[in-house]
Design a protein around this motif. Structure first.
Motif, PDB file in Angstrom:
ATOM      1  N   ASN A 103       8.967 -79.193 -25.187  1.00 21.97           N
ATOM      2  CA  ASN A 103       7.924 -78.248 -24.403  1.00 21.97           C
ATOM      3  C   ASN A 103       6.639 -77.764 -25.355  1.00 21.97           C
ATOM      4  O   ASN A 103       6.448 -76.394 -25.073  1.00 21.97           O
ATOM      5  CB  ASN A 103       8.713 -77.192 -23.881  1.00 21.97           C
ATOM      6  N   ALA A 119       2.575 -80.837 -24.504  1.00 21.34           N
ATOM      7  CA  ALA A 119       3.461 -81.791 -23.618  1.00 21.34           C
ATOM      8  C   ALA A 119       3.036 -81.677 -22.054  1.00 21.34           C
ATOM      9  O   ALA A 119       3.050 -82.797 -21.540  1.00 21.34           O
ATOM     10  CB  ALA A 119       4.785 -80.949 -23.629  1.00 21.34           C
ATOM     11  N   THR A 161       3.393 -89.145 -20.076  1.00 29.50           N
ATOM     12  CA  THR A 161       4.783 -89.503 -20.210  1.00 29.50           C
ATOM     13  C   THR A 161       5.552 -88.078 -20.395  1.00 29.50           C
ATOM     14  O   THR A 161       4.811 -87.247 -21.370  1.00 29.50           O
ATOM     15  CB  THR A 161       4.932 -90.508 -20.895  1.00 29.50           C
ATOM     16  N   ARG A 162       6.770 -87.992 -20.080  1.00 33.73           N
ATOM     17  CA  ARG A 162       7.663 -86.765 -20.471  1.00 33.73           C
ATOM     18  C   ARG A 162       7.778 -86.768 -21.965  1.00 33.73           C
ATOM     19  O   ARG A 162       8.309 -87.879 -22.560  1.00 33.73           O
ATOM     20  CB  ARG A 162       9.020 -87.032 -19.760  1.00 33.73           C
TER      21      ARG A 162
END
Length: 143
Positions: free
Chosen positions: A51, A55, A60-61
């Motif tokens: 996080n 981010a 993409t995560r």
């Protein structure tokens, strides 16, 4: 390379890694944490939960680094983490390799920092990557 040059080079490398610049340091220096905060936290967050400030703008995560051991049968995947940081691992989650190749960057930084004397670039790169990987190991969540 002479023993003297190796010794001087090793001392200079260690001094730079540990932030020693000729004056006494208060307390202990956490090299892994410093490397992580300077290189990784912007995406993965200070606590490694994925996080960080950037981010939200990455397609993409960003992975939660605190669950790597849990996702690997409670075994921290040190070799895999090293390879991802170094840039030699194929990382599907990163797609077009959004994560920087830190091994290459550390080598470039070492060349700039140590241009005026002989040093072992590979040792500098390995030390920095291992420091980050060890710090990520310490971030692992308790079950």
């Amino acid at each position: 390379m002479s023993t003297k040059k190796i010794g001087i080079s090793s001392i200079a490398i260690m001094m730079s890694l540990f932030g020693i610049t000729g004056h006494a340091q208060e307390g202990k220096v956490d090299v892994g944490k410093n490397e992580y905060l300077n290189s990784c936290a912007v995406c993965h967050g200070e606590e490694g939960k994925g996080n960080g400030p950037l981010a939200g703008i990455i397609e993409t995560r960003v992975p939660d680094l605190t669950t790597l051991a849990q996702e690997n049968d409670n075994v921290f995947p040190m070799a895999r983490v090293y390879e991802v940081i170094e840039g030699t691992a194929d990382v599907q989650a990163h797609g077009s390799r959004e994560m920087p190749v830190w091994g290459q960057r550390y080598g470039i930084e070492a060349a700039a920092d140590y241009y005026d004397f002989e040093y072992d670039s590979e040792s500098v790169i390995r030390a920095r990557i291992l420091a980050v990987a060890e710090y990520i190991y310490r971030l692992q969540a308790e079950e």
